[in-house]
Scaffold this motif. Structure first.
Motif, PDB file in Angstrom:
ATOM      1  N   PRO B 332       0.799  -1.230   0.000  1.00  0.00           N
ATOM      2  CA  PRO B 332       0.000   0.000   0.000  1.00  0.00           C
ATOM      3  C   PRO B 332       0.834   1.283   0.000  1.00  0.00           C
ATOM      4  O   PRO B 332       0.407   2.296  -0.534  1.00  0.00           O
ATOM      5  CB  PRO B 332      -0.833  -0.094   1.275  1.00  0.00           C
ATOM      6  N   VAL B 333       2.070   1.294   0.584  1.00  0.00           N
ATOM      7  CA  VAL B 333       2.798   2.569   0.725  1.00  0.00           C
ATOM      8  C   VAL B 333       3.977   2.673  -0.240  1.00  0.00           C
ATOM      9  O   VAL B 333       4.731   3.629  -0.207  1.00  0.00           O
ATOM     10  CB  VAL B 333       3.316   2.729   2.165  1.00  0.00           C
ATOM     11  N   GLN B 334       4.172   1.659  -1.050  1.00  0.00           N
ATOM     12  CA  GLN B 334       5.373   1.620  -1.895  1.00  0.00           C
ATOM     13  C   GLN B 334       5.530   2.912  -2.709  1.00  0.00           C
ATOM     14  O   GLN B 334       6.566   3.562  -2.704  1.00  0.00           O
ATOM     15  CB  GLN B 334       5.330   0.421  -2.816  1.00  0.00           C
ATOM     16  N   ALA B 335       4.463   3.306  -3.367  1.00  0.00           N
ATOM     17  CA  ALA B 335       4.520   4.507  -4.223  1.00  0.00           C
ATOM     18  C   ALA B 335       5.035   5.695  -3.410  1.00  0.00           C
ATOM     19  O   ALA B 335       5.992   6.370  -3.780  1.00  0.00           O
ATOM     20  CB  ALA B 335       3.124   4.801  -4.764  1.00  0.00           C
ATOM     21  N   GLU B 336       4.408   5.861  -2.243  1.00  0.00           N
ATOM     22  CA  GLU B 336       4.742   6.988  -1.364  1.00  0.00           C
ATOM     23  C   GLU B 336       6.225   6.928  -1.015  1.00  0.00           C
ATOM     24  O   GLU B 336       6.956   7.919  -1.101  1.00  0.00           O
ATOM     25  CB  GLU B 336       3.889   6.874  -0.110  1.00  0.00           C
ATOM     26  N   LEU B 337       6.717   5.720  -0.672  1.00  0.00           N
ATOM     27  CA  LEU B 337       8.130   5.555  -0.288  1.00  0.00           C
ATOM     28  C   LEU B 337       9.068   5.991  -1.424  1.00  0.00           C
ATOM     29  O   LEU B 337      10.051   6.694  -1.240  1.00  0.00           O
ATOM     30  CB  LEU B 337       8.422   4.098   0.086  1.00  0.00           C
ATOM     31  N   MET B 338       8.698   5.573  -2.628  1.00  0.00           N
ATOM     32  CA  MET B 338       9.504   5.938  -3.794  1.00  0.00           C
ATOM     33  C   MET B 338       9.660   7.454  -3.861  1.00  0.00           C
ATOM     34  O   MET B 338      10.764   7.994  -3.998  1.00  0.00           O
ATOM     35  CB  MET B 338       8.859   5.406  -5.080  1.00  0.00           C
ATOM     36  N   LEU B 339       8.555   8.141  -3.720  1.00  0.00           N
ATOM     37  CA  LEU B 339       8.565   9.612  -3.780  1.00  0.00           C
ATOM     38  C   LEU B 339       9.521  10.154  -2.716  1.00  0.00           C
ATOM     39  O   LEU B 339      10.459  10.883  -2.999  1.00  0.00           O
ATOM     40  CB  LEU B 339       7.138  10.137  -3.541  1.00  0.00           C
ATOM     41  N   ARG B 340       9.313   9.714  -1.463  1.00  0.00           N
ATOM     42  CA  ARG B 340      10.153  10.172  -0.339  1.00  0.00           C
ATOM     43  C   ARG B 340      11.631   9.931  -0.668  1.00  0.00           C
ATOM     44  O   ARG B 340      12.480  10.803  -0.504  1.00  0.00           O
ATOM     45  CB  ARG B 340       9.756   9.388   0.923  1.00  0.00           C
TER      46      ARG B 340
END
Lengths: 439, 439
Positions: B332-340
Motif C-alpha cells: 500500500p505505501v510503496q509509491a509513497e516511499l519511492m517519492l520520499r
C-alpha cells in the motif's frame, strides 16, 4: 532498553565536556608552571651573571694599574701567560653578558609566549564548548525524535491488532448465523424465518464497519513503522558521525595551535641556550689559542728587551798599549810561545770532549724534565659522563686530579731530576774559557 | 778606561739578578691571582649549581604527585608537552650537576696546579741565582786577572824604557872619551896620559852593565805584553760567552717547566669547560628531540584512551519490533516511499555540495591559522653576537621578541581568522544527517 541508551549517551556527552575542561585546566597549569619555572631560572641566571661580572671587574681593576697593562694598552704584545690571564677575564665577562642575555630572553620572550598560549588554550576551549553545546542539542533532538516515532509505531501497531481481532470476531458470528439457516424448512414457523433474516443483515453491516477500521489502522501502523525505520537509520548515522568525526573535531578545536605555539616557545628557549653555548665556545677557543701560544722563547726575548740596560753585552776589551809600544811577536820569546800554544791546543781538545759529554747529559736530563712537565694529564671528560641516573657523576670528581700520593711521587721524581740537571748542567758549560789560565 | 768598563759590567750583573728576581715575583703574583680567581669562580659555580638544583627539586616535587607522573612511572608514554616539561627539569638538574663538577675541578685540580707552579718558579729562581753567583764570581776573576796582567805589562814596559835611556847615556860618555884621546901627543904630560886610559875603562864597564839591565827588562816587558794580549782574548771570549750563552741559560733555568705546567693547568680548565659544554649540548639535543615530537594526533589518541568511558561510541540503535511484527515494505505505501526516496536523494545531493564548499573554506582557513602558529620567529642568535667591545650586546636583547605592537597586531589577526574558522567550520560539518528530518 532504547531509552536506557538515551540516558547513557546523555551522560557520556556531559562526561566528554568534563574531560575537555580537565585537559584545558591541566594545560593552563602546565603553562603556569613553565612561566614560574622560567621566571625563577631568569633570576638565577641574572644572579650568576652579576657574580661573574663582579669577579671579572675585581681582577680587571687589579691588573689595570699594573705595568703589564700599560704595556698592553700600548702594544698588544704581552708575555704569553699574562695574555692568557687577560683572556680568562674576558671570557668571564663574556659569560656574564651571555647569561644576562639568557635571563632577558626568558623574561621578555619565552614567558610571554607561555602566557599567550595559556590565553589561547582557554579561549579555544570556550569556542569548542559552544560548538559542543550545539552538537549535543541537535543530537538530543534526533534521539528524542527517534523515541517519539518508535512510540507512535508501537501505538498504531497495537490499534491495528485490536481492530483485526474485532473483525475476526464479527466474521465468526456471521458463520454461526449461516450455519443455523441450514435446518429442514417443513417444521419451522413462518414468523420465525423472518426474524433470522434481519439478524444476518445486522451482522453483515458490523463486519464491514470493522473491516474498514482495521485496514485504516493497519495502514497507519505501516507508515509509522517505515517512519521509525528511517529515523532509526538517520539517528544511527548522526550518532556515528558525532562520535567518529565531530568529537575528534571538538578536541582539534581545543588543540588548535597549542602544540605549534608550545613548539615555538620551547625553540626560543633552545635557540637562546644553543647560542649561549656557541658564544661560550668561541671564547674558550680564543683562550685555547692563547694557551697554544704559551712560548718561553718569545717571552725570554720580550723580557730581555724590557731591560736593555741589563742585558746588552758590553764593548770588547781593547789592547791598552803603553807609550807608543806596538804589538808584534818578538824573536826572543817565539820558541816559548810555540810551546804555550801547543799546551793550549791539547788542553782545548780535552775541554771540547768534556763539554760534549756535559752537553749530552744535560740535554738528556732536560728532555726527561720536559717530558715530565708536558705529560698530558688534563683531560677531565670522565667527570661529565651522565649515566641515565646522573647520580654516579659526583663520585668520579675526586679522582679528576690524579690521586694525591701519585702526584707527590711524580713531583719528588721531577725535583730529583732537576737536582741532577743543575749539578751536571749549566754550571759546567761555561768552564771553557777560564781553563785557559790554569796553565 | 778599562777599569770603568769593569764597574759597568759589575753593575750590569747586579741589575740582571734584580730583573730575574722581579720576573719571578711577577709570576708568583700572577699565579696567586689565578688561584684567587678560580677559588672565587668555584664559589660562584657552586652557588649557581645549588640554585639550579633547588629549582629542579621544587618543580619535580610538585609534579611527582600528579596523575601524569604516576602514568610516567608506569609507562614512559606521556603527553608530548608534559614530556618536554620533564626533560626541561632534567636538563636543569644536569646543568646543576655539571657546574658542581666544574667547581670541584677548579678547587681540587686547577688551583692545586697553580700552587705547584708557583712553588716551582720560586725554586727555579733560587737555583738560577746560585748558578748566577758562580758565573759572576768567575767572570770577576777573569776581569781582575786582565786588570793585573795589563798593569804588569805597563810596569815592565816602563822599566825597560828607563833602562834603555840609561844605556844610551853611557854610550854618549864613551864617545866623548874617544874624541878627547884624538889630540896631538907631543905637548901632553906622561901622568895625564895614564889618567885618561883608566876613565875609558870605567865607562866601558858601566855601559856593559846597563846593556845587560836593559835586555833583561826588555824581555820581561815582552813576556808581560804577550800575557796581556792572551788574557785580553780570553776575557773577551768569557764575557762574550756569558752574555750570549750563560745569561740565556740562566733565564732558561728560571723558566724551566713554567710554560709547560701553566699550559697543562689552563688545559685542565679548558677541558672542564669544554666537557661541561658537551654535556649541556647533549641535554639540549634531548629536549629538542622531544620538541620535534610535540604531536597533536598522538596526544589526542592518548587523551581519548585515558577516558574510554567518555569517548567509546555507543551501540547502534536496533529496530524495536512490536509483538511479532517483522520488517518488510508493504504494497500500500510503496509509491509513497519511492517519492520520499527521490526527495531525500536530491536533498542529499545539494547537502553534499554545500558540505564540499564548507570543507574547502574550513581547510583553507585552518591552513592560514596553521601558517600563523608555525611562523619561525624563535631564533635569538643575534642577541649573542659579541663585537670586540661587547657593549653592543644588551641593546639588541629588547628586540629579541618582535616588538610589542607587531605581536599585538599578529595576535589580533590570528584571533580574527579563528573567529571566521569557527563560523564556517566545525559547526557546519555535522548538519548533514539532521536535514533528513526537514522533509
Amino acid at each position: 532498553m532504547s531509552s536506557l541508551l538515551f540516558l547513557e549517551i546523555r551522560a557520556q556527552l556531559v562526561e566528554q565536556q568534563k574531560c575537555l575542561e580537565q585537559q584545558t585546566e591541566m594545560r593552563v597549569q602546565l603553562l603556569q608552571d613553565l612561566q614560574d619555572f622560567f621566571r625563577k631560572k631568569a633570576e638565577i641566571e641574572t644572579e650568576y651573571s652579576r657574580n661573574l661580572e663582579k669577579l671579572a671587574e675585581r681582577f680587571m681593576a687589579k691588573t689595570r694599574s699594573t705595568k703589564d697593562h700599560q704595556q698592553y694598552k700600548k702594544d698588544q704584545n704581552l708575555l704569553s701567560p699574562v695574555n692568557c690571564w687577560y683572556l680568562l677575564l674576558n671570557q668571564v665577562r663574556r659569560e656574564s653578558k651571555d647569561h644576562a642575555t639568557l635571563s632577558d630572553i626568558y623574561l621578555n620572550n619565552v614567558i610571554m609566549r607561555f602566557m599567550q598560549i595559556s590565553e589561547d588554550s582557554t579561549r579555544m576551549f570556550k569556542k569548542s564548548k559552544e560548538i559542543a553545546f550545539q552538537l549535543h542539542e541537535d543530537l538530543m533532538k534526533v534521539l528524542n525524535e527517534l523515541y517519539t516515532v518508535m512510540k507512535t509505531y508501537h501505538m498504531y501497531h497495537a490499534e491495528s491488532i485490536s481492530a483485526e481481532s474485532k473483525l475476526k470476531e464479527a466474521e465468526k458470528q456471521e458463520e454461526k448465523q449461516i450455519g443455523r439457516s441450514g435446518d429442514p424448512v417443513f417444521h419451522i414457523r413462518l414468523e420465525e424465518r423472518h426474524q433470522r433474516r434481519s439478524s444476518v443483515k445486522k451482522i453483515e453491516k458490523m463486519k464491514e464497519k470493522r473491516q474498514a477500521k482495521y485496514s485504516e489502522n493497519k495502514l497507519k501502523s505501516i507508515k509509522a513503522r517505515n517512519e521509525y525505520l528511517l529515523t532509526l537509520e538517520a539517528t544511527n548515522a548522526s550518532v556515528f558521525k558525532y562520535y567518529i568525526h565531530d568529537l575528534s573535531d571538538l578536541i582539534d578545536c581545543c588543540d588548535l595551535g597549542y602544540h605549534a605555539s608550545l613548539n615555538r616557545a620551547l625553540r626560543t628557549y633552545l635557540s637562546a641556550e644553543y647560542n649561549l653555548e656557541t658564544s661560550r665556545h668561541e671564547g674558550l677557543d680564543i683562550i685555547e689559542n692563547a694557551v697554544d701560544n704559551l712560548e718561553p722563547r718569545s717571552d725570554k726575548q720580550r723580557f730581555m728587551e724590557m731591560y736593555p740596560a741589563a742585558f746588552c753585552p758590553p764593548m770588547k776589551f781593547e789592547f791598552q798599549s803603553h807609550m807608543g809600544d806596538e804589538v808584534s811577536a818578538q824573536q826572543p820569546v817565539q820558541a816559548e810561545l810555540m810551546l804555550r800554544y801547543q799546551q793550549l791546543q791539547s788542553r782545548l781538545a780535552t775541554l771540547k770532549i768534556e763539554n760534549e759529554e756535559v752537553k749530552k747529559t744535560t740535554e738528556a736530563t732536560l728532555q726527561t724534565i720536559q717530558d715530565m712537565v708536558t705529560i698530558e694529564d688534563y683531560d677531565v671528560s670522565e667527570c661529565f659522563q651522565h649515566s641515565r641516573s646522573t647520580e654516579s657523576v659526583k663520585s668520579t670528581v675526586s679522582e679528576t686530579y690524579l690521586s694525591k700520593p701519585s702526584i707527590a711521587k711524580r713531583r719528588a721524581n721531577q725535583q730529583e731530576t732537576e737536582q741532577f740537571y743543575f749539578m751536571v748542567g749549566p754550571c759546567k758549560c761555561y768552564c771553557f774559557s777560564f781553563h785557559l789560565h790554569d796553565i
